[in-house]
Every structure is written in structure tokens, then in C-alpha cells.
Write a protein that holds these residues in place. Structure first.
Motif, PDB file in Angstrom:
ATOM      1  N   GLY A 184      -5.193  56.684  47.406  1.00 34.18           N
ATOM      2  CA  GLY A 184      -6.110  56.579  46.281  1.00 34.18           C
ATOM      3  C   GLY A 184      -6.001  55.226  45.615  1.00 34.18           C
ATOM      4  N   SER A 185      -6.890  54.966  44.670  1.00 32.60           N
ATOM      5  CA  SER A 185      -6.831  53.767  43.836  1.00 32.60           C
ATOM      6  C   SER A 185      -7.083  54.203  42.399  1.00 32.60           C
ATOM      7  N   ILE A 186      -6.260  53.701  41.490  1.00 34.60           N
ATOM      8  CA  ILE A 186      -6.236  54.209  40.124  1.00 34.60           C
ATOM      9  C   ILE A 186      -6.498  53.088  39.130  1.00 34.60           C
ATOM     10  N   TYR A 187      -7.373  53.360  38.191  1.00 33.83           N
ATOM     11  CA  TYR A 187      -7.690  52.431  37.119  1.00 33.83           C
ATOM     12  C   TYR A 187      -7.414  53.154  35.802  1.00 33.83           C
ATOM     13  N   PRO A 188      -6.163  53.098  35.294  1.00 37.98           N
ATOM     14  CA  PRO A 188      -5.834  53.830  34.070  1.00 37.98           C
ATOM     15  C   PRO A 188      -6.355  53.108  32.831  1.00 37.98           C
ATOM     16  N   LYS A 189      -7.139  53.802  32.036  1.00 36.65           N
ATOM     17  CA  LYS A 189      -7.653  53.234  30.782  1.00 36.65           C
ATOM     18  C   LYS A 189      -6.874  53.842  29.615  1.00 36.65           C
ATOM     19  N   LEU A 190      -6.159  52.993  28.874  1.00 35.55           N
ATOM     20  CA  LEU A 190      -5.348  53.433  27.749  1.00 35.55           C
ATOM     21  C   LEU A 190      -6.004  53.012  26.448  1.00 35.55           C
ATOM     22  N   LYS A 191      -6.135  53.961  25.515  1.00 35.23           N
ATOM     23  CA  LYS A 191      -6.706  53.641  24.208  1.00 35.23           C
ATOM     24  C   LYS A 191      -5.841  54.237  23.102  1.00 35.23           C
ATOM     25  N   PHE A 192      -5.725  53.480  22.009  1.00 33.13           N
ATOM     26  CA  PHE A 192      -4.946  53.909  20.850  1.00 33.13           C
ATOM     27  C   PHE A 192      -5.901  54.410  19.772  1.00 33.13           C
ATOM     28  N   TRP A 193      -5.625  55.620  19.274  1.00 33.45           N
ATOM     29  CA  TRP A 193      -6.523  56.239  18.302  1.00 33.45           C
ATOM     30  C   TRP A 193      -5.865  56.482  16.940  1.00 33.45           C
ATOM     31  N   GLY A 194      -4.869  55.708  16.591  1.00 36.23           N
ATOM     32  CA  GLY A 194      -4.248  55.833  15.275  1.00 36.23           C
ATOM     33  C   GLY A 194      -2.954  56.619  15.317  1.00 36.23           C
ATOM     34  N   LYS A 195      -3.018  57.876  15.776  1.00 35.41           N
ATOM     35  CA  LYS A 195      -1.815  58.691  15.898  1.00 35.41           C
ATOM     36  C   LYS A 195      -1.398  58.918  17.351  1.00 35.41           C
ATOM     37  N   SER A 196      -2.295  58.588  18.287  1.00 37.44           N
ATOM     38  CA  SER A 196      -2.032  58.933  19.681  1.00 37.44           C
ATOM     39  C   SER A 196      -2.550  57.850  20.619  1.00 37.44           C
ATOM     40  N   VAL A 197      -2.020  57.850  21.829  1.00 37.99           N
ATOM     41  CA  VAL A 197      -2.505  56.999  22.902  1.00 37.99           C
ATOM     42  C   VAL A 197      -3.070  57.899  23.992  1.00 37.99           C
ATOM     43  N   GLU A 198      -4.326  57.651  24.362  1.00 41.16           N
ATOM     44  CA  GLU A 198      -5.002  58.469  25.361  1.00 41.16           C
ATOM     45  C   GLU A 198      -5.115  57.684  26.666  1.00 41.16           C
ATOM     46  N   ALA A 199      -4.778  58.337  27.765  1.00 42.52           N
ATOM     47  CA  ALA A 199      -4.847  57.705  29.084  1.00 42.52           C
ATOM     48  C   ALA A 199      -5.874  58.440  29.933  1.00 42.52           C
ATOM     49  N   ILE A 229       3.170  56.766  15.813  1.00 42.25           N
ATOM     50  CA  ILE A 229       3.694  56.068  14.643  1.00 42.25           C
ATOM     51  C   ILE A 229       4.885  56.796  14.029  1.00 42.25           C
ATOM     52  N   LEU A 230       4.699  58.085  13.717  1.00 47.49           N
ATOM     53  CA  LEU A 230       5.747  58.876  13.075  1.00 47.49           C
ATOM     54  C   LEU A 230       5.902  60.212  13.778  1.00 47.49           C
ATOM     55  N   GLY A 231       7.106  60.764  13.716  1.00 48.60           N
ATOM     56  CA  GLY A 231       7.364  62.075  14.297  1.00 48.60           C
ATOM     57  C   GLY A 231       7.852  61.982  15.731  1.00 48.60           C
TER      58      GLY A 231
END
Length: 457
Positions: A184-199, A229-231
Motif C-alpha cells: 500500500g501507499s499511505i498519505y497521513p493527514k494530521l490536523k490539530f483541533w485545539g484539544k485533539s490531533v486527528e489523523a 494540552i491538558l489531561g
């Protein structure tokens, strides 16, 4: 080129040592007496721990880095190594192979529905290592490679970073007995939404069972790391995964359930297998952190309608489930179910070792005698990852910045000379089963001719 003796070494005894070779990073190759004795007998015992424990992030301000990144794709932002774990993303990809025994099992089955059940379990197991893995793998440099040879598991794998913008990693694993190919070939897109990082794991997995002339394809679920950030950091995976058998028309639809407001669905996976006439043949259920079961759909429906109550699942406190629920490793097993897969327990010291599995502990290990076999682009030779693994964070940050600047300078030189980057082991083509663009292995890596490899470190 290699002589015949070296070719035999690669094919049959690639885990043996060679006292005559010169090995860099000698601090990563120190053997205890037990390992040395095993090495003398021609058997390499893989390590069970890392050279240093996980670094403390107590004095590191995550918010100082991420406050300007909300809504942005993190792959385009330079991050300090304190965010990382000491593995390249290419090595992280190889963790799909931890439960290769499931592929071997599928190859041995005569019924296509039975094979689909096991392939579905393999697809779930391929993401199970992400449980509690809150460190970010190092972004591979353009042209970086990684090889993994597991003669004990009957396969070998090669991966290459084939694109930098966007970042694309391609991999190809093949059975030593020509039973299967997984790629396979993978293009992971990571985004930060304030409290979380989504992949978002863009890219298609393709498993070919050569004996049965079958090809299965699917895309991995979404992954989210909470409490950046916290927790306490915690991970959930969610989304629908469709596994298609392109030879028979059968399909498995798996629903990775999000935590929800009260956490009752945390880690749950439920789905079904349907034949080409869309009749449900089996129901699949379990948790991606623990195990997967299969049961007859009629039995499943009867059980759901009965007065039997499922055990109380852990709950998340708060409306948005910001806090990590206490995980109870239990799945309520429906009578008549068949166990498809159970996760391999992690070592007792895993929490001090970036929550690595026993399999992950071995991935950055330089076995004696292997450096002369691998290309200079192998990520086990990356000084920033090696320094972090050894607990030297300052050196790791310095080396990471140096490598990134070297990569930028090389790109400027290519632009000035109007040269395009040329991949070595993969070419962009068309997946023959999906018709979509895919990076396909061109072969030749294990011929061990690396004279034209780029100098990236």
C-alpha cells in the motif's frame, strides 16, 4: 553487486553476525552475555527493551508550539522531538505485520467466507498497536527506506518515502514462500483541533492471497489523540472500514465506533460479512484493543433480542468525553462465537518504553552484520532517531534540524537544476484492483545493489 555467498547470507541466515564488518552506532549494538552466546550459535535474539526509557514531557510546553497550528496540517510544521517516539513512520507502518499469522491462517482456509473473517481480523489487528501510542513517529525524509526481514514469520518488507509534499510512504511485504503479498501507499493527514490531533490515514491497503488468486482492499479508520494540552492522552479510532474481495465480490463492513458522550462504545468494532448477493453471512464484533469474534447473524440477532444484558461498559466523564475512561479489557462473548484474533500482551515495562509492543521494541535494532547489507537510506541509520532512542534529546533535536535543512537544501538544488526527484523502489501507477493511483513496488531491492542511493543523512 553481491557474490553468491552474500546472497545466501541474505536469503538463509540474514540474522547471523559477521565479526569482520564495521558497524556504526555501536552503543546500539551492545549485547548482554545471553545475547552474545545466542549470537555465537548463529541465532539472533531480538531485544526486549530500548536503550533508554521514555523522555519526560513534564517541562515541555505543548501549547507554546501548537497554539498557532489550530486547523492546520501538522505534516507541514516543524516539531521538536519531544512530540515523538523513536521510530520513523516507515517503521510504524511495518507494525501492520505484527499479527502475520492471521495472513498465513487465511491462506490455509478453503472457504472464502472463512478467509474473509480472518482477513477482517488482520485489518483490525493492523491498527491495534496504536493503542496508547501517543508519541508521533518521525516524518521520513524523502528517499528514506526501511526493510524488515522476519524469517521466523515467513516474510520480508521494504518501504520507501516516495514523496515529501504531500508526504507519501509506500510499502510492500511478500511471503518468503510466495503465499501472499501485502502492500500500500499511505498519505497521513494530521490536523490539530485545539484539544485533539486527528489523523486521516489516506491510502489503500491491498492483500493478495496468491494461492487463492484473491485480492482484498481496504482503508484504515480515522485516529484521534485527545487531551493534547491538558489531561491524560488517550486514543480512539472511528469510521467505517470496507474490505472488498475483488475476486468473489464478498465484502466485510466494519464500524469502528467513536467513544460517544459517555464512552460506552470506546474501542468497539462491529460489522458483518456479506456475499456477492448481499446476504449477510457472518457478524464480526469485538474491540480493536483486545480481540475479535465471529458469529452467525441469526444467533447474533436472537441474542440481541433476548433479555440478556451486556456488561456495563466504561463511561467517559463530561459531555464531550475529554477524560480517558478506565478501560476494562472485556468483551461480552455471544454463545456460539468463534475467536478470530486476540492481541499479543505488551511487556510489563511498556509504559516506560513509549507504550511499545514487544514487536515495536525490535524495529530500530541494528543487528550485527546487517549494516553492510542495507542501503545508507535505511532509517535505522538516522542519527536523530538513534539519539532519541538512547535518551539524548538535545542531540536528537540538533540532528533533526540538520537533516531537515539538508533536505531543504537538496530540494533547492534540484529546483535550480530543474531536476525531478526519482524514486528508487516504487513507481506511481494504478492499483489493478481499485483503479486508483497507487505506488507499486518495482522489485530489485533485495538484489542488494545500492550504488545509486541518495545521501540523505
Amino acid at each position: 553487486m553481491m557474490n553468491s555467498e552474500e546472497e545466501f547470507y541474505d536469503a538463509e541466515t540474514g540474522l547471523e553476525s559477521d565479526d569482520s564488518c564495521e558497524v556504526s552506532f555501536k552503543d546500539a549494538l551492545v549485547l548482554d552475555s545471553k545475547q552474545a552466546a545466542a549470537q555465537e550459535n548463529g541465532v539472533w535474539e531480538r531485544r526486549k527493551t530500548l536503550p533508554a526509557e521514555m523522555i519526560s514531557r513534564n517541562n515541555f510546553s505543548v501549547w507554546s508550539i501548537l497554539k498557532k497550528c489550530i486547523g492546520m496540517e501538522l505534516s507541514k510544521i516543524a516539531m521538536p522531538v519531544e512530540f515523538n517516539e523513536p521510530l520513523s513512520f516507515l517503521q510504524r507502518i511495518s507494525e501492520y505485520m505484527e499479527h502475520t499469522q492471521l495472513i498465513h491462517k487465511a491462506c490455509s482456509l478453503s472457504d472464502s467466507i472463512d478467509r474473509m473473517q480472518v482477513v477482517a481480523a488482520f485489518a483490525v489487528s493492523a491498527v491495534a498497536s496504536q493503542w496508547e501510542r501517543t508519541g508521533k513517529p518521525f516524518n521520513p525524509l524523502l528517499g528514506e527506506t526501511y526493510e524488515l526481514i522476519r524469517e521466523d514469520e515467513g516474510y520480508r518488507l521494504i518501504s520507501e518515502q516516495v514523496s515529501h509534499h504531500p508526504p507519501v510512504s509506500a510499502f510492500h511485504a511478500q511471503s518468503l514462500k510466495q503465499e501472499f503479498e501485502f502492500h500500500g501507499s499511505i498519505y497521513p493527514k494530521l490536523k490539530f483541533w485545539g484539544k485533539s490531533v486527528e489523523a486521516e490515514p489516506k491510502g489503500t491497503m491491498t492483500l493478495e492471497l496468491l494461492k487463492h488468486k484473491e485480492a482484498y482492499t481496504w482503508t484504515n479508520p480515522m485516529c484521534c489523540v485527545h487531551n493534547i494540552i491538558l489531561g491524560k492522552l488517550w486514543i480512539e479510532q472511528y469510521g467505517t472500514v470496507e474490505i472488498v474481495n475483488h475476486s468473489t465480490g464478498e465484502k466485510c463492513v466494519l464500524n469502528f465506533k467513536p467513544c460517544g458522550m459517555f464512552g460506552k462504545e470506546l474501542h468497539k468494532v462491529e460489522g458483518y460479512i456479506q456475499d456477492k448477493s448481499k446476504k449477510k453471512r457472518r457478524v464480526i464484533y469485538g474491540k480493536w484493543t483486545e480481540c475479535m469474534y465471529s458469529v452467525d447473524p441469526k444467533v447474533y440477532e436472537a441474542y440481541k433480542k433476548s433479555d440478556k444484558k451486556l456488561k456495563q461498559e466504561p463511561s467517559c466523564e463530561g459531555e464531550e468525553a475529554d477524560e480517558m475512561p478506565e478501560v476494562q479489557e472485556t468483551v461480552t462473548v455471544i454463545p456460539g462465537s468463534a475467536l478470530l484474533w486476540r492481541i499479543t500482551p505488551r511487556p510489563a515495562h511498556s509504559a516506560q518504553m513509549y507504550n511499545f509492543t514487544s514487536f515495536a521494541m525490535t524495529l530500530n535494532e541494528l543487528e550485527p552484520g546487517t549494516e553492510r547489507l542495507m542501503p545508507p537510506t535505511d532509517c535505522r541509520l538516522r542519527p536523530d532517531i538513534r539519539a532519541m532512542e538512547n535518551g539524548d534529546i538535545d542531540s536528537s533535536n540538533v540532528e533533526k534540524e540538520r537533516l531537515e535543512e539538508k533536505q531543504r537544501a537538496a530540494r533547492r538544488e534540484r529546483s535550480k537544476d530543474e531536476e525531478e526527484w526519482s524514486t528508487r523502489w516504487f513507481n506511481l501507477g494504478t492499483n489493478p484492483h481499485t483503479g486508483a493511483d497507487d505506488w507499486l513496488y518495482t522489485g530489485g531491492y533485495f538484489d542488494r545493489n545500492y550504488t545509486d542511493c541518495p545521501n540523505i543523512y
